[in-house]
Scaffold this motif. Structure first.
Motif, PDB file in Angstrom:
ATOM      1  N   GLN A 131      34.199  36.768  41.851  1.00 18.72           N
ATOM      2  CA  GLN A 131      34.954  37.414  42.882  1.00 18.72           C
ATOM      3  C   GLN A 131      36.172  36.342  43.314  1.00 18.72           C
ATOM      4  OE1 GLN A 131      33.779  40.210  44.117  1.00 18.72           O
ATOM      5  NE2 GLN A 131      31.876  40.507  43.085  1.00 18.72           N
ATOM      6  N   ALA A 132      36.989  37.014  43.927  1.00 14.56           N
ATOM      7  CA  ALA A 132      38.041  36.018  44.602  1.00 14.56           C
ATOM      8  C   ALA A 132      38.078  36.353  46.046  1.00 14.56           C
ATOM      9  CB  ALA A 132      39.467  36.300  44.071  1.00 14.56           C
ATOM     10  N   MET A 133      37.618  35.538  46.933  1.00 11.06           N
ATOM     11  CA  MET A 133      37.454  35.829  48.278  1.00 11.06           C
ATOM     12  C   MET A 133      38.015  35.177  49.278  1.00 11.06           C
ATOM     13  SD  MET A 133      33.038  36.359  47.949  1.00 11.06           S
ATOM     14  CE  MET A 133      33.229  37.712  49.298  1.00 11.06           C
ATOM     15  N   SER A 134      38.427  35.398  50.152  1.00  9.07           N
ATOM     16  CA  SER A 134      39.187  34.620  51.630  1.00  9.07           C
ATOM     17  C   SER A 134      38.170  33.980  52.289  1.00  9.07           C
ATOM     18  CB  SER A 134      39.838  35.657  52.691  1.00  9.07           C
ATOM     19  OG  SER A 134      38.926  36.515  53.378  1.00  9.07           O
ATOM     20  N   GLN A 135      38.356  32.767  52.826  1.00  6.49           N
ATOM     21  CA  GLN A 135      37.439  31.920  53.647  1.00  6.49           C
ATOM     22  C   GLN A 135      36.741  32.768  54.475  1.00  6.49           C
ATOM     23  OE1 GLN A 135      37.371  28.298  52.902  1.00  6.49           O
ATOM     24  NE2 GLN A 135      35.408  29.084  53.959  1.00  6.49           N
ATOM     25  N   GLN A 136      37.283  33.772  55.431  1.00 10.00           N
ATOM     26  CA  GLN A 136      36.859  34.658  56.313  1.00 10.00           C
ATOM     27  C   GLN A 136      35.473  35.355  55.549  1.00 10.00           C
ATOM     28  OE1 GLN A 136      39.481  37.311  58.345  1.00 10.00           O
ATOM     29  NE2 GLN A 136      38.042  37.900  59.934  1.00 10.00           N
ATOM     30  N   GLN A 137      35.952  35.893  54.524  1.00 13.59           N
ATOM     31  CA  GLN A 137      34.865  36.746  53.502  1.00 13.59           C
ATOM     32  C   GLN A 137      33.809  35.852  53.374  1.00 13.59           C
ATOM     33  OE1 GLN A 137      37.665  38.250  50.674  1.00 13.59           O
ATOM     34  NE2 GLN A 137      37.190  40.361  51.398  1.00 13.59           N
ATOM     35  N   SER A 345      41.537  42.355  43.514  1.00 14.09           N
ATOM     36  CA  SER A 345      40.936  42.052  44.862  1.00 14.09           C
ATOM     37  C   SER A 345      42.065  42.171  45.689  1.00 14.09           C
ATOM     38  CB  SER A 345      40.005  40.500  44.860  1.00 14.09           C
ATOM     39  OG  SER A 345      41.101  39.756  44.712  1.00 14.09           O
ATOM     40  N   ASP A 346      41.967  41.628  46.949  1.00 13.48           N
ATOM     41  CA  ASP A 346      43.098  41.793  48.234  1.00 13.48           C
ATOM     42  C   ASP A 346      44.074  41.153  47.608  1.00 13.48           C
ATOM     43  OD1 ASP A 346      41.000  43.131  49.774  1.00 13.48           O
ATOM     44  OD2 ASP A 346      40.655  41.572  51.000  1.00 13.48           O
ATOM     45  N   ASN A 347      44.093  39.993  47.172  1.00 10.39           N
ATOM     46  CA  ASN A 347      45.253  39.063  46.885  1.00 10.39           C
ATOM     47  C   ASN A 347      45.673  38.675  45.217  1.00 10.39           C
ATOM     48  OD1 ASN A 347      46.183  39.196  49.538  1.00 10.39           O
ATOM     49  ND2 ASN A 347      44.678  37.896  49.944  1.00 10.39           N
ATOM     50  N   VAL A 348      44.615  38.714  44.577  1.00  9.75           N
ATOM     51  CA  VAL A 348      44.667  38.399  43.382  1.00  9.75           C
ATOM     52  C   VAL A 348      43.963  39.362  42.302  1.00  9.75           C
ATOM     53  CG1 VAL A 348      44.551  35.755  43.950  1.00  9.75           C
ATOM     54  CG2 VAL A 348      42.344  36.998  43.001  1.00  9.75           C
ATOM     55  N   SER A 349      44.316  39.095  41.146  1.00  7.39           N
ATOM     56  CA  SER A 349      43.589  40.232  40.120  1.00  7.39           C
ATOM     57  C   SER A 349      43.367  39.297  38.881  1.00  7.39           C
ATOM     58  CB  SER A 349      44.878  41.280  39.582  1.00  7.39           C
ATOM     59  OG  SER A 349      45.288  41.964  40.724  1.00  7.39           O
ATOM     60  N   PHE A 350      42.284  39.997  38.254  1.00  4.95           N
ATOM     61  CA  PHE A 350      41.586  39.516  36.828  1.00  4.95           C
ATOM     62  C   PHE A 350      42.335  40.223  35.614  1.00  4.95           C
ATOM     63  CE2 PHE A 350      38.837  37.884  39.942  1.00  4.95           C
ATOM     64  CZ  PHE A 350      38.476  36.741  39.920  1.00  4.95           C
ATOM     65  N   ALA A 351      42.821  39.335  34.621  1.00  6.32           N
ATOM     66  CA  ALA A 351      43.537  40.142  33.560  1.00  6.32           C
ATOM     67  C   ALA A 351      42.865  39.415  32.262  1.00  6.32           C
ATOM     68  CB  ALA A 351      44.855  40.126  33.586  1.00  6.32           C
ATOM     69  N   VAL A 352      42.761  40.152  31.068  1.00  5.89           N
ATOM     70  CA  VAL A 352      42.357  39.558  29.731  1.00  5.89           C
ATOM     71  C   VAL A 352      43.887  39.589  28.941  1.00  5.89           C
ATOM     72  CG1 VAL A 352      41.568  41.902  28.784  1.00  5.89           C
ATOM     73  CG2 VAL A 352      40.850  39.581  27.795  1.00  5.89           C
ATOM     74  N   VAL A 353      44.206  38.755  28.281  1.00  8.67           N
ATOM     75  CA  VAL A 353      45.063  38.488  27.320  1.00  8.67           C
ATOM     76  C   VAL A 353      44.980  39.109  26.030  1.00  8.67           C
ATOM     77  CG1 VAL A 353      46.579  36.810  25.973  1.00  8.67           C
ATOM     78  CG2 VAL A 353      45.736  36.277  28.278  1.00  8.67           C
ATOM     79  N   THR A 354      45.709  40.233  25.791  1.00  4.91           N
ATOM     80  CA  THR A 354      45.537  41.145  24.652  1.00  4.91           C
ATOM     81  C   THR A 354      46.302  40.848  23.344  1.00  4.91           C
ATOM     82  OG1 THR A 354      47.074  42.769  25.568  1.00  4.91           O
ATOM     83  CG2 THR A 354      44.810  42.916  26.231  1.00  4.91           C
ATOM     84  N   GLN A 355      47.479  40.200  23.618  1.00  3.82           N
ATOM     85  CA  GLN A 355      48.216  39.719  22.517  1.00  3.82           C
ATOM     86  C   GLN A 355      49.134  38.438  22.995  1.00  3.82           C
ATOM     87  OE1 GLN A 355      52.087  40.748  22.533  1.00  3.82           O
ATOM     88  NE2 GLN A 355      52.183  39.423  20.892  1.00  3.82           N
ATOM     89  N   THR A 356      49.264  37.641  21.983  1.00  2.00           N
ATOM     90  CA  THR A 356      50.215  36.470  22.366  1.00  2.00           C
ATOM     91  C   THR A 356      50.929  36.118  21.023  1.00  2.00           C
ATOM     92  OG1 THR A 356      48.641  35.184  21.176  1.00  2.00           O
ATOM     93  CG2 THR A 356      48.264  35.535  23.505  1.00  2.00           C
ATOM     94  N   ASP A 357      52.288  35.966  21.385  1.00  3.35           N
ATOM     95  CA  ASP A 357      53.303  35.387  20.236  1.00  3.35           C
ATOM     96  C   ASP A 357      53.232  33.692  20.581  1.00  3.35           C
ATOM     97  OD1 ASP A 357      54.066  37.745  19.740  1.00  3.35           O
ATOM     98  OD2 ASP A 357      55.531  37.872  21.231  1.00  3.35           O
ATOM     99  N   LYS A 358      52.725  33.168  21.581  1.00  3.92           N
ATOM    100  CA  LYS A 358      52.602  31.692  21.839  1.00  3.92           C
ATOM    101  C   LYS A 358      51.434  31.561  22.659  1.00  3.92           C
ATOM    102  CE  LYS A 358      57.762  30.585  21.456  1.00  3.92           C
ATOM    103  NZ  LYS A 358      58.785  30.008  22.168  1.00  3.92           N
ATOM    104  N   PRO A 359      50.963  30.193  22.458  1.00  4.19           N
ATOM    105  CA  PRO A 359      50.003  29.971  23.831  1.00  4.19           C
ATOM    106  C   PRO A 359      50.619  30.316  25.082  1.00  4.19           C
ATOM    107  CG  PRO A 359      50.114  28.125  22.281  1.00  4.19           C
ATOM    108  CD  PRO A 359      51.194  28.994  21.838  1.00  4.19           C
ATOM    109  N   ILE A 360      49.774  30.887  26.018  1.00  3.04           N
ATOM    110  CA  ILE A 360      49.884  31.320  27.169  1.00  3.04           C
ATOM    111  C   ILE A 360      49.630  30.096  28.271  1.00  3.04           C
ATOM    112  CG2 ILE A 360      49.367  32.918  29.070  1.00  3.04           C
ATOM    113  CD1 ILE A 360      50.621  34.014  26.310  1.00  3.04           C
ATOM    114  N   ARG A 361      50.419  29.933  29.244  1.00  4.03           N
ATOM    115  CA  ARG A 361      50.148  29.123  30.032  1.00  4.03           C
ATOM    116  C   ARG A 361      50.042  29.468  31.636  1.00  4.03           C
ATOM    117  NH1 ARG A 361      55.267  25.646  27.972  1.00  4.03           N
ATOM    118  NH2 ARG A 361      54.728  25.279  25.875  1.00  4.03           N
ATOM    119  N   VAL A 362      49.567  28.676  32.639  1.00  2.00           N
ATOM    120  CA  VAL A 362      49.448  29.086  33.916  1.00  2.00           C
ATOM    121  C   VAL A 362      51.203  28.951  34.323  1.00  2.00           C
ATOM    122  CG1 VAL A 362      48.998  27.871  36.174  1.00  2.00           C
ATOM    123  CG2 VAL A 362      47.175  28.059  34.439  1.00  2.00           C
ATOM    124  N   GLY A 363      51.532  29.434  35.051  1.00  2.00           N
ATOM    125  CA  GLY A 363      52.930  29.639  35.510  1.00  2.00           C
ATOM    126  C   GLY A 363      53.977  30.569  34.781  1.00  2.00           C
TER     127      GLY A 363
END
Length: 369
Positions: A131-137, A345-363
């Motif tokens: 999950q991705a949850m808020s502090q309140q949750q 979720s409310d503010n974030v989403s989960f995804a799976v990388v299906t295709q790459t031309d170069k290594p993927i990075r945070v950002g």
């Protein structure tokens, strides 16, 4: 004037024709005429045999009356590639050994032999538990009081006591809040990672102990443990595996999307195809099945009196004074991959990388294909 109008109309017609042609579904030149579905196949794997853009597979299945539900095909099914009277490719079934299931509402993975859209082994933990949850949750969740022994951790026991009311017989996951998911642009905390500690099943619902009633803790039996269970760990309902959404309708978002990859499941600096990533966009912008492009900003260039240099190579003084000795030119973004959203979720989403031309990075930037 008439000549200009004629030329303009001709140019527009050529552009429109080119656009239509570019959008026509193109089958790979090495696509097989027939294919027998094998155990372990996914719709993505099969579509990749026929299309360079596997997420467009619903177009390949269009107008096939023998296919009640193309989401549900089974090992042993024989697929045949044909073309209609207008030359459009169509994928159909030559034979059908297993009974088809017609879903009502959301497609549910009820038959373990049905071919899933993507490898369930990769995304199952996120669909079932993560999950991705808020502090309140997080603060509002039931939590572990202890176990049926006085051990500091509950790893050596199979009974846990919980402060909160549970549903008897229901599956629950034990969590511990992890890192914060932070928006890289605003600095806002979008939610917190929840780290799976154990899976359990409730055998006593418990009583909250409100005025006039006695307190009784809820009780759970431990099914599996991934790390040490501690007092204070949180308890969240888990999906039964029989109810996992194994099939997704892959589509482009109808509206413009712009976001970033803010984390990955591997915690590595770079990641590749079939790795799971976290996006700084929630359910108001995305839904499961959305296909998006992954783009990377090319480095900015300073075109000075000498030779062009990258902005990152400027001296510290130049950066402080904002005087780089030339024109600062922002370079374009380039596509480095694609991904599919499978959970929001409310503010974030989960995804799976299906295709790459170069290594993927945070950002890396996420936007429409």
């Amino acid at each position: 004037m008439l000549k200009k109008i004629t030329l303009t109309l001709a140019a527009l017609l050529c552009w429109f024709s080119a656009a239509v042609t570019a959008d026509v579904l193109q089958v790979r030149p090495d696509a097989p005429a027939t294919y027998v579905v094998k155990p372990g196949d996914t719709l993505w794997d099969i579509s990749g045999l026929y299309l360079n853009q596997p997420w467009r597979w619903p177009e390949l299945w269009q107008m096939n009356p023998q296919v009640d539900n193309p989401h549900l095909i089974y090992p042993g099914d024989v697929l045949s590639l044909t073309f209609d009277s207008e030359g459009r490719p169509r994928l159909g079934l030559s034979s059908k050994r297993a009974m088809r299931l017609t879903p009502q509402g959301r497609t549910i993975h009820k038959n373990p032999d049905a071919i899933a859209t993507l490898p369930l082994g990769i995304i199952r933990p996120f669909l079932s538990y993560d999950q991705a949850m808020s502090q309140q949750q997080i603060d509002a969740l039931p939590y572990i009081l202890g176990s049926n022994s006085a051990a500091k951790s509950a790893n050596e026991t199979n009974t846990l006591y919980v402060k909160g009311e549970l549903v008897e017989g229901a599956a629950y996951a034990v969590y511990r809040p992890g890192r914060a998911y932070v928006d890289p642009d605003s600095g806002e905390v979008l939610g917190y990672e929840t780290r799976l500690i154990a899976t359990t099943r409730a055998f006593r619902s418990g009583q909250a102990g409100s005025e006039g009633t006695s307190f009784e803790p809820a009780a759970m039996r431990v099914l599996s443990v991934t790390r040490e269970i501690r007092q204070g760990d949180k308890v969240i309902p888990a999906y039964d595996q029989q109810a996992l959404p194994a099939q997704f309708v892959m589509t482009k978002p109808e509206q413009a999307v712009s976001g970033k990859i803010i984390a990955s499941s591997s915690d590595l600096r770079e990641f590749a195809r079939m790795d799971v990533v976290v996006l700084n966009l929630g359910q108001s912008a995305l839904r499961a099945g959305h296909m998006l492009g992954i783009y990377r900003q090319s480095p900015t260039v300073v075109d000075g009196s000498g030779k062009p240099v990258y902005l990152e190579d400027a001296s510290r003084l130049q950066k402080v004074m904002r005087d780089f000795g030339g024109e600062v030119l922002k370079m374009p973004k380039e596509k480095v991959g694609e991904l599919m959203v499978f959970k929001t979720s409310d503010n974030v989403s989960f995804a799976v990388v299906t295709q790459t031309d170069k290594p993927i990075r945070v950002g890396d930037i996420i936007t429409n294909l």
